[in-house]
Design a protein around this motif. Sequence first.
Motif, PDB file in Angstrom:
ATOM      1  N   PRO A  99       0.790  -1.239   0.000  1.00 24.26           N
ATOM      2  CA  PRO A  99       0.000   0.000   0.000  1.00 24.26           C
ATOM      3  C   PRO A  99       0.825   1.295   0.000  1.00 24.26           C
ATOM      4  O   PRO A  99       0.245   2.362   0.006  1.00 24.26           O
ATOM      5  N   SER A 114     -12.056  -0.290   1.069  1.00 19.57           N
ATOM      6  CA  SER A 114     -11.406  -1.402   0.391  1.00 19.57           C
ATOM      7  C   SER A 114     -12.458  -2.258  -0.281  1.00 19.57           C
ATOM      8  O   SER A 114     -13.468  -2.616   0.339  1.00 19.57           O
ATOM      9  N   VAL A 141     -12.076   6.837   1.842  1.00 13.47           N
ATOM     10  CA  VAL A 141     -11.397   5.623   1.369  1.00 13.47           C
ATOM     11  C   VAL A 141     -12.222   4.401   1.740  1.00 13.47           C
ATOM     12  O   VAL A 141     -13.055   4.434   2.646  1.00 13.47           O
ATOM     13  N   VAL A 151      -7.874  -1.027  -2.358  1.00 15.76           N
ATOM     14  CA  VAL A 151      -8.071   0.382  -2.000  1.00 15.76           C
ATOM     15  C   VAL A 151      -8.799   1.187  -3.083  1.00 15.76           C
ATOM     16  O   VAL A 151      -8.421   1.152  -4.249  1.00 15.76           O
ATOM     17  N   PHE A 185      -5.470  -3.145   3.823  1.00 19.08           N
ATOM     18  CA  PHE A 185      -6.220  -1.907   4.012  1.00 19.08           C
ATOM     19  C   PHE A 185      -5.780  -1.176   5.282  1.00 19.08           C
ATOM     20  O   PHE A 185      -5.629   0.049   5.295  1.00 19.08           O
TER      21      PHE A 185
END
Length: 415
Positions: free
Chosen positions: A128, A156, A154, A256, A226
């Motif tokens: 990430p 996932s 945000v 993501v 995540f």
Amino acid sequence: MHDVLPSEMHLWHKLEQTVRDVCSAYGFSEIRVPIVEKTELFARAIGDATDVVEKEMYAFEDRNGDLLSLRPEGTAGVVRAVLQNGLLYAAPVRLWYMGPMFRRERPQKGRTRQFHQVGAEIFGAPGPDVDAELLVMCQRIWRELGLDGLRLEVNSLGTSDERARYRENLHAFLSAHKSELDGDSLRRLDRNPLRILDSKNPAMQSLLEGAPVLSDFLGQESASQFSGFRRLLDDLDVPYNVNPRLVRGLDYYSHVVFEWITDQLGAQGTVCAGGRYDGLVEIQGGKPWPGVGFAMGQERLVELMRSQAEPEVQTPHVYLVLAGESAVSAGLSLAEKLREEVSGIRVQSNLGGGSFKAQFKRADRSGALLALVLGEDELRQGLVTIKHLRNDLGQEQIALTDLEIWFRKYLRVLN
Ligand code: ATP
Ligand code: MG
């Protein structure tokens, strides 16, 4: 489809230059791909059951019977170009692009049928860390544009298997409430139920309060990817909210996903959206390279800049008033010389003749700060007259030979 008028061009230029500078500061290179591609490229990459492919593409048959479309987004074409040109040999590859996109949407505030996007894509980096850095880069773009009040959401989406299990559960829940669904949601129920999650209809939103959430379906690995991503955002001082109902309109996303949203543009407040699309390169016939990227809507950003940033208009510094035949060629050469020797100067010459009075009227309308008068008398004496148009400093005469120095000084003081 809208014209971009001269009065707003400075905002577009500022946006474009900022993107160029910031992307290059993060090691991205620009790529330009065609506006027209085979329809099947978009259908395969974006997904048959998406709004974009189902009803928004400008698709047509050309003279050879090839099925082509105006690009509705940039990522599919960039992936094609990366594969066709073997760019992945140097993975990870960091690319950005900018240009017009076309979607036949219902026209409304914040949506046009030709719009412009800036996009960035990174291939060959699993995240990430790159995901987080992309958001730091967005934040820098907002800062350099002088934009405030953009919030980051945000979520996932997990892997496609996890999503498929969730989709089944969501479908079962929504089917049990079929009589409460609106028209759009009914249409999406069997084809693409996840899309119902981002319905703007308040009745749908309250129905969804009781729906299963995707995060409950994420396996160990997706969940830890995540949380690693979120930890990085915390460390890097990028504030965000987790929105468990955030999904994306295009099928190729996984893990993501994110959106930057403003409250200042009404219902269409998303100015930048993106996420991870680890399956996409493989769908397009490459090896399973991971990918992540975003696209920004330039019209929406320009709108925000207009309301938030200081106005700045590109009027000429000097309007050249040319009195008499012989002054025309001497004047045009003088203007060239000034442009060559005084960097940054904006000179507009009077073309098409006209009386002294008419020329001064045009000078005034042009917004120029100064009028530079070149007539037969001035020419004979090797002089020009400079008249200040926006203050009461009156006028002065200076020698032609001193002109460049005079203007360099003038611009220095001005800036
Ligand atoms: P939505 O759910 O609002 O339809 P989308 O999934 O279609 O969004 P993307 O394809 O991710 O949007 O596009 C990224 C960005 O491009 C959007 O956030 C928006 O700023 C801009 N954009 C997309 N479509 C349009 C349009 N028709 N007119 C103007 N800007 C657009
Ligand atoms: Mg859309």
